[in-house]
Scaffold this active site. Structure first.
Site, PDB file in Angstrom:
ATOM      1  N   CYS A 118     -12.807  27.534  10.369  1.00 38.65           N
ATOM      2  CA  CYS A 118     -13.004  26.345   9.528  1.00 38.65           C
ATOM      3  C   CYS A 118     -14.175  25.504  10.029  1.00 38.65           C
ATOM      4  O   CYS A 118     -14.956  24.976   9.228  1.00 38.65           O
ATOM      5  CB  CYS A 118     -11.728  25.518   9.483  1.00 38.65           C
ATOM      6  N   VAL A 168       0.839  -1.200   0.000  1.00 39.19           N
ATOM      7  CA  VAL A 168       0.000   0.000   0.000  1.00 39.19           C
ATOM      8  C   VAL A 168       0.876   1.252   0.000  1.00 39.19           C
ATOM      9  O   VAL A 168       1.839   1.346   0.763  1.00 39.19           O
ATOM     10  CB  VAL A 168      -0.932   0.015   1.229  1.00 39.19           C
ATOM     11  N   SER A 225       7.295  16.602   5.353  1.00 33.49           N
ATOM     12  CA  SER A 225       7.590  17.121   6.694  1.00 33.49           C
ATOM     13  C   SER A 225       8.616  16.239   7.394  1.00 33.49           C
ATOM     14  O   SER A 225       8.369  15.056   7.634  1.00 33.49           O
ATOM     15  CB  SER A 225       6.307  17.177   7.527  1.00 33.49           C
ATOM     16  N   ASP A 271       0.862   5.348   0.665  1.00 28.23           N
ATOM     17  CA  ASP A 271       0.142   6.455   1.301  1.00 28.23           C
ATOM     18  C   ASP A 271       0.801   7.758   0.861  1.00 28.23           C
ATOM     19  O   ASP A 271       1.902   8.093   1.299  1.00 28.23           O
ATOM     20  CB  ASP A 271       0.196   6.304   2.824  1.00 28.23           C
ATOM     21  N   CYS A 324       1.468  10.950   3.940  1.00 30.53           N
ATOM     22  CA  CYS A 324       1.182  10.027   5.042  1.00 30.53           C
ATOM     23  C   CYS A 324       1.104  10.694   6.404  1.00 30.53           C
ATOM     24  O   CYS A 324       0.708  10.065   7.382  1.00 30.53           O
ATOM     25  CB  CYS A 324       2.214   8.904   5.075  1.00 30.53           C
ATOM     26  N   GLY A 325       1.491  11.982   6.501  1.00 33.81           N
ATOM     27  CA  GLY A 325       1.442  12.648   7.806  1.00 33.81           C
ATOM     28  C   GLY A 325       2.307  11.924   8.818  1.00 33.81           C
ATOM     29  O   GLY A 325       3.435  11.520   8.545  1.00 33.81           O
ATOM     30  N   TRP A 326       1.741  11.733  10.017  1.00 33.88           N
ATOM     31  CA  TRP A 326       2.450  11.036  11.089  1.00 33.88           C
ATOM     32  C   TRP A 326       2.260   9.518  11.026  1.00 33.88           C
ATOM     33  O   TRP A 326       2.619   8.809  11.945  1.00 33.88           O
ATOM     34  CB  TRP A 326       2.011  11.562  12.445  1.00 33.88           C
ATOM     35  N   GLY A 327       1.696   9.045   9.914  1.00 29.25           N
ATOM     36  CA  GLY A 327       1.640   7.606   9.679  1.00 29.25           C
ATOM     37  C   GLY A 327       0.464   6.874  10.278  1.00 29.25           C
ATOM     38  O   GLY A 327       0.484   5.643  10.354  1.00 29.25           O
TER      39      GLY A 327
END
Length: 387
Positions: free
Chosen positions: A357, A174, A202, A176, A179-182
């Site tokens: 937001c 897969v 990042s 991602d 993925c950000g912080w996973g």
């Protein structure tokens, strides 16, 4: 709030002192908002010039005036919900906003060194800061609140929903994208037995994910999505497409298409706007998400045309209101620990970001879509895997 922001409304010139202010007061009244009223969503003017800044610079000037402490509202979320429900923001279209629109639509703002700017400004604020605001898995995207009553449960429900929509099976590979912080990779590896590769721009996110998922079959790469190599059974992109930019939508789809095996699926989870010929709020773009560009449903469909078949499309944008309010509650609790290092202007900026937001999603001015796309169509039809 610092003392220098606690100016009493009584020290400010009466909002009825000019024809302009009376006209704005009448306009706000259509949204049930009063200037210097007593209700939580009423706007309190702490300094002269707020209305003039909003007229001359639109949303950018209005947001900057809030950060400066020139106006307040106890319930910013409710203020913006009422404002946007009546589309009062459409009354403030300064000439400079046209230049911003032309820049955002004619230039490619999401390539080269600009790709990394959003991480430097936003995502690399500090993992400790985000740990206090987000759920334990550090999921920085909309939760799924259908059967959840807290943030952690809503985020796990969303991650599981993504896994089921992708039809994950043990041994799958897969990708991602963003993925950000996973959190998705960690959940998918733990609960569905898959191997994951994640891309992020990042450094802070990559460092955190590598430490916390060291024992799982997860690889985190500090790279732009255009550098993807290899084949994957499934591709997910959760909360990253908002940074791709309209000039690059097609390229993103081609990258995902080329990365997928013949029977692969792409899940795209993205905030979206209601109108195509608009740009991201200039205040959000300048102070929160540099070079951000929210897509419309037409822009996503156009980019996928000729490559993918749309198998499923779900909108649970109202859930982002709850998610943002939960983040805000966590932020408020944790703020004393960060006041000295980040300062009161950051507090007002972050509060404005989260609550404006939330109000936008509550007013259904913004949406949250999950698309499931296939290469050539799922034979026999697509079915969501049961829980």
């Amino acid at each position: 709030m610092s003392e220098n922001h606690s100016v009493q409304a009584s020290s400010v010139p009466d909002a009825s002192d000019s024809v302009l202010h009376r006209a704005i007061s009448d306009l706000l009244a259509t949204a049930n908002i009063q200037i210097n009223g007593k209700r939580p969503w009423d706007i309190q003017l702490n300094a002269p010039g707020v209305i003039e800044r909003a007229i001359s610079k639109g949303n950018l000037g209005f947001g900057e005036a809030y950060v400066d402490g020139d106006w307040d509202a106890d319930r910013l979320d409710e203020f913006f919900y009422r404002l946007l429900s009546c589309q009062l923001d459409q009354h403030f279209k300064p000439r400079k906003q046209l230049l911003y629109y032309l820049s955002a639509t004619l230039r490619n703002l999401q390539q080269g060194k600009r790709v990394w700017k959003v991480a430097q400004v936003h995502y690399d604020l500090g993992n400790e800061f985000y740990q206090t605001m987000l759920d334990p898995r550090m999921t920085y995207s909309c939760g799924y609140w259908k059967n959840a009553d807290n943030l952690a449960a809503a985020q796990e429900a969303k991650l599981d929903l993504v896994c089921r929509k992708l039809g994950l099976q043990p041994g799958m590979r897969v990708l991602d994208i963003g993925c950000g912080w996973g959190s998705f990779m960690g959940y998918a590896a733990e609960h569905y037995g898959v191997e994951c590769v994640g891309f992020t721009v990042s450094q802070a996110q990559a460092d955190w994910a590598r430490v916390h998922y060291a024992g799982l079959p997860i690889e985190v790469r500090l790279q732009d999505y255009r550098e993807v190599e290899g084949k994957f059974d499934r591709v997910a992109s959760i909360g990253m497409f908002e940074h791709v930019g309209r000039k690059n939508h097609l390229e993103f789809m081609r990258v995902a298409y080329d990365a997928l095996t013949k029977d692969g699926l792409l899940l795209l989870h993205a905030i979206g706007k209601n109108k195509t010929r608009t740009v991201t709020d200039p205040w959000i773009e300048k102070y929160i998400f540099p070079n951000g560009d929210l897509p419309s449903i037409r822009q996503i469909a156009d980019a996928s045309e000729g490559l993918f078949v749309v198998e499923d499309l779900e909108n649970f944008g109202a859930d982002y209101d709850k998610t943002l309010m939960a983040w805000h509650a966590n932020f408020e609790v944790a703020w004393p620990s960060f006041r000295d290092s980040l300062g009161d202007r950051f507090y007002r900026m972050w509060r404005y970001y989260l609550l404006s937001c939330a109000g936008a999603f509550r007013a259904r001015d913004l949406q949250l879509w999950q698309w499931v796309l296939s290469k050539g169509g799922v034979r026999g039809g697509y079915l969501l895997r049961p829980r």
